[in-house]
Write a protein that holds these residues in place. Sequence first.
Motif, short mmCIF file in Angstrom:
data_model
loop_
_atom_site.label_atom_id
_atom_site.label_comp_id
_atom_site.label_asym_id
_atom_site.label_seq_id
_atom_site.Cartn_x
_atom_site.Cartn_y
_atom_site.Cartn_z
N GLY A 370 0.80 -1.22 0.00
CA GLY A 370 0.00 0.00 0.00
C GLY A 370 0.83 1.27 0.00
O GLY A 370 0.47 2.25 -0.67
N TRP A 371 1.95 1.27 0.72
CA TRP A 371 2.78 2.47 0.77
C TRP A 371 3.40 2.76 -0.60
O TRP A 371 3.53 3.94 -0.98
N ASP A 372 3.78 1.73 -1.34
CA ASP A 372 4.33 1.95 -2.68
C ASP A 372 3.25 2.49 -3.62
O ASP A 372 3.53 3.37 -4.44
N MET A 373 2.04 1.96 -3.53
CA MET A 373 0.94 2.46 -4.37
C MET A 373 0.61 3.91 -4.03
O MET A 373 0.19 4.69 -4.89
N LEU A 374 0.81 4.27 -2.78
CA LEU A 374 0.50 5.63 -2.35
C LEU A 374 1.45 6.64 -2.99
O LEU A 374 1.11 7.83 -3.10
N LEU A 375 2.62 6.19 -3.41
CA LEU A 375 3.62 7.08 -4.02
C LEU A 375 3.51 7.14 -5.54
O LEU A 375 4.31 7.80 -6.19
N CYS A 376 2.53 6.46 -6.12
CA CYS A 376 2.31 6.47 -7.57
C CYS A 376 1.01 7.21 -7.86
O CYS A 376 -0.04 6.90 -7.28
N ALA A 377 1.05 8.18 -8.77
CA ALA A 377 -0.12 9.01 -9.04
C ALA A 377 -1.30 8.19 -9.57
O ALA A 377 -2.46 8.48 -9.25
N ASP A 378 -1.03 7.17 -10.38
CA ASP A 378 -2.11 6.40 -11.01
C ASP A 378 -2.80 5.46 -10.03
O ASP A 378 -3.97 5.10 -10.23
N THR A 379 -2.11 5.02 -9.00
CA THR A 379 -2.69 4.05 -8.06
C THR A 379 -2.93 4.64 -6.68
O THR A 379 -3.30 3.92 -5.76
N GLN A 380 -2.76 5.94 -6.56
CA GLN A 380 -2.82 6.56 -5.24
C GLN A 380 -4.20 6.43 -4.59
O GLN A 380 -4.32 6.16 -3.39
N HIS A 381 -5.28 6.59 -5.39
CA HIS A 381 -6.61 6.52 -4.80
C HIS A 381 -6.94 5.11 -4.33
O HIS A 381 -7.68 4.93 -3.36
N TYR A 382 -6.39 4.09 -5.01
CA TYR A 382 -6.58 2.73 -4.53
C TYR A 382 -5.90 2.54 -3.16
O TYR A 382 -6.44 1.90 -2.26
N ALA A 383 -4.68 3.10 -3.04
CA ALA A 383 -3.93 2.97 -1.79
C ALA A 383 -4.64 3.70 -0.64
O ALA A 383 -4.67 3.22 0.49
N VAL A 384 -5.22 4.87 -0.94
CA VAL A 384 -5.94 5.62 0.09
C VAL A 384 -7.16 4.83 0.55
O VAL A 384 -7.48 4.76 1.75
N GLY A 385 -7.86 4.19 -0.39
CA GLY A 385 -8.99 3.35 -0.03
C GLY A 385 -8.57 2.16 0.83
O GLY A 385 -9.26 1.80 1.80
N LEU A 386 -7.42 1.57 0.47
CA LEU A 386 -6.89 0.45 1.26
C LEU A 386 -6.54 0.91 2.68
O LEU A 386 -6.85 0.22 3.66
N LEU A 387 -5.93 2.07 2.80
CA LEU A 387 -5.59 2.61 4.11
C LEU A 387 -6.85 2.86 4.94
O LEU A 387 -6.89 2.57 6.15
N ALA A 388 -7.90 3.36 4.29
CA ALA A 388 -9.16 3.61 5.00
C ALA A 388 -9.78 2.30 5.50
O ALA A 388 -10.28 2.23 6.63
N ARG A 389 -9.73 1.26 4.68
CA ARG A 389 -10.30 -0.03 5.10
C ARG A 389 -9.54 -0.62 6.27
O ARG A 389 -10.13 -1.18 7.20
N GLU A 390 -8.22 -0.50 6.24
CA GLU A 390 -7.41 -1.02 7.35
C GLU A 390 -7.70 -0.27 8.64
O GLU A 390 -7.75 -0.85 9.73
N LEU A 391 -7.91 1.04 8.54
CA LEU A 391 -8.22 1.83 9.73
C LEU A 391 -9.61 1.52 10.26
O LEU A 391 -9.84 1.49 11.47
N CYS A 392 -10.55 1.26 9.34
CA CYS A 392 -11.94 1.02 9.75
C CYS A 392 -12.11 -0.31 10.50
O CYS A 392 -13.09 -0.48 11.22
N HIS A 393 -11.19 -1.23 10.31
CA HIS A 393 -11.32 -2.53 10.96
C HIS A 393 -11.39 -2.41 12.48
O HIS A 393 -12.12 -3.14 13.15
N VAL A 394 -10.62 -1.49 13.03
CA VAL A 394 -10.55 -1.37 14.50
C VAL A 394 -10.69 0.05 15.00
O VAL A 394 -10.74 0.28 16.20
N LEU A 395 -10.78 1.04 14.10
CA LEU A 395 -10.74 2.44 14.52
C LEU A 395 -11.91 3.21 13.92
O LEU A 395 -11.74 4.19 13.18
N ASP A 396 -13.13 2.77 14.20
CA ASP A 396 -14.31 3.40 13.62
C ASP A 396 -14.42 4.87 14.01
O ASP A 396 -14.73 5.72 13.17
N HIS A 397 -14.19 5.17 15.28
CA HIS A 397 -14.34 6.56 15.75
C HIS A 397 -13.32 7.47 15.07
O HIS A 397 -13.65 8.59 14.66
N PHE A 398 -12.09 6.99 14.94
CA PHE A 398 -11.05 7.78 14.28
C PHE A 398 -11.42 8.04 12.83
O PHE A 398 -11.27 9.17 12.33
#
Length: 622
Positions: A370-398
């Motif tokens: 995910g961090w590598d995808m975050l540094l590429c302009a074409d795949t950045q939105h996929y990486a941001v979505g992946l980061l959001a899903r990982e955070l949502c697993h245990v950090l709903d309030h955040f």
Amino acid sequence: MKLLHHNSMKTRSSSSHRRMTFWKFPRIRRRKTGSAAAEGPAKPDSGLTELQAEPDVSPDSPERSENPDTSVTETRTKILLTSMTEDVAITNTNNEGTQGITNTANSPDPAEPSKDSEVARNDQRARADMAVTGDVNITNAKTRDTQGIANTDTMPSPTLSQELIFDYFKDPCVSSQQQQVPGKVKNIHQSLMSQVTVDVWLQTDILRLAEEHPADVVLTLLRCAPTCDRAAAMIWRTIGSSSPTVEKVLPVLLCVMENWPLHSMCTSDGDNEDVFALAATLGLWVILQVPKCHKAMNLYSSRLFVALLFHIVITTQQITPVELATFWRACWEEHRLHCKPNRFAVQAMKALLCRLQWDHVVLAMERKSGWDMLLCADTQHYAVGLLARELCHVLDHFCSDIAFRLLRQHSREEPCWDLPFLAFLVEVLECLDLSKCHGSALKTMSRYLSSECCHRHHLALRGLAVLTKDPRMARRMYPMSQRLLELLGAPDIEVVSMSLRVFMNVLQHQNILVSSTTAPKLTEALLLLFDNENSHVRLLSIQLFCKVMELVVDEGKKPLKTIVNKSLLALFIYCHDENCQVAKASRETLLGAAEFLKRRDLKGLLKKKQLSKFAERLPLKP
């Protein structure tokens, strides 16, 4: 006896006054001219790994205060007046391992005071204290560890100092105390250039200034040391050692970080020089290395996350301006950081997540690249979505806090920001309290639904599929019905499928009817989808067709009969579809069509499952 007591009290008062005058400088130890000076340089303790200046508290030192009730606050208040006219630069004198004041060799030994000369020496010390308000040059020479004041024989008159102070205070809009803060910060930074550590007095002073005047301290430090040199890093780490101080400083740092690429704000001394947003990120990164800042980071976690995410996106999507590239090259040379600012922003994001004790998110992103995808302009939105899903697993309030912050900032004009922002928002909508959004989420999705970018309206449809589960949101979907009808003819099967899902979600709520103008257009579009190759699209289109027949308003039923008659043959064919769900939905919709057309004969055949006799009656006339 009274005379001796009076002289003793004057001596202690003079000694205390002298310490108050020199509190802001590194420790100054008087050179003894007696037998101690002839014994040679003092040997440093071999067990120390860092040099640290400490106050002299030896029993025989005249600098030790005998009055424990001396107020530190009073001391610093007096120094605020003396520091304004100072132009101080500290150097070490060529004394072998001792610290002292130069040109004081002829003064008597303070360890053995003479009763006859007590009053005279007190007067002499008072005159020396007044000299600090003059133009005194204190320089640093390259010797072992000796520090001193060079040549204090020449002193400006007290009258001149009072005139300078009056001119400095002439602005009635800014308090005199606050006007001095930027100068004090610069002096502290300059003094730390020649030190290895921050002594306890200087540390106290830095924390006090940062808590009382956070804007002046942060902006002045970012201006005088934008690349965060060694002295500036020592100040940032000192700030990070106190959680209450970090709580005061973080809002100012965030204000600078959120204004890309330059932030302009005036300090109390009138300086409004622009500050690089990345310079604030660099200061934040230094603070994050201090464990004691954990509590303050939790308090501003969502705002810090959004600011760092914006830095990652903007430095990846846009070409770095020349002045910003020059600045970052200097930072790279100073700290040997990543040569590209977006990689440093990712590093700061990882440091923030680890400081918040969310290491599992960092590791999950690492495993999925995910961090590598975050540094590429074409795949950045996929990486941001992946980061959001990982955070949502245990950090709903955040994630909910981040979503609200993103919705408040959705008016950013940077086109490169909206796609990653939308990707994160869509992933966290399910853990969002929609009652607190006041319709902002629906407005955001509506805006991107009209976008020509396939990625944007794809994400907007995903967001609408979540929002329309709420009846309050579903009732406000009418203005978007025309755009959703257009998307039913899109070549992308997933876009068609999500558009159908949005319509289905809206019509599942009570008291929502289909207008007479929408019903014919919608059923015509659905009739074309009956033959779609994708079984899921066929299923949704058939189910939605049945819903429209049930919920169309009375005045729209007559124009709809022609289209329903056309659908009977297709529905009869798909009653035998290999997909059992499609076959079941086709039979239910066919029964609904017979009821809509008020054909009791057809309805009876279907209930008796006599499909062969039903086929004999096809094609039916409109």
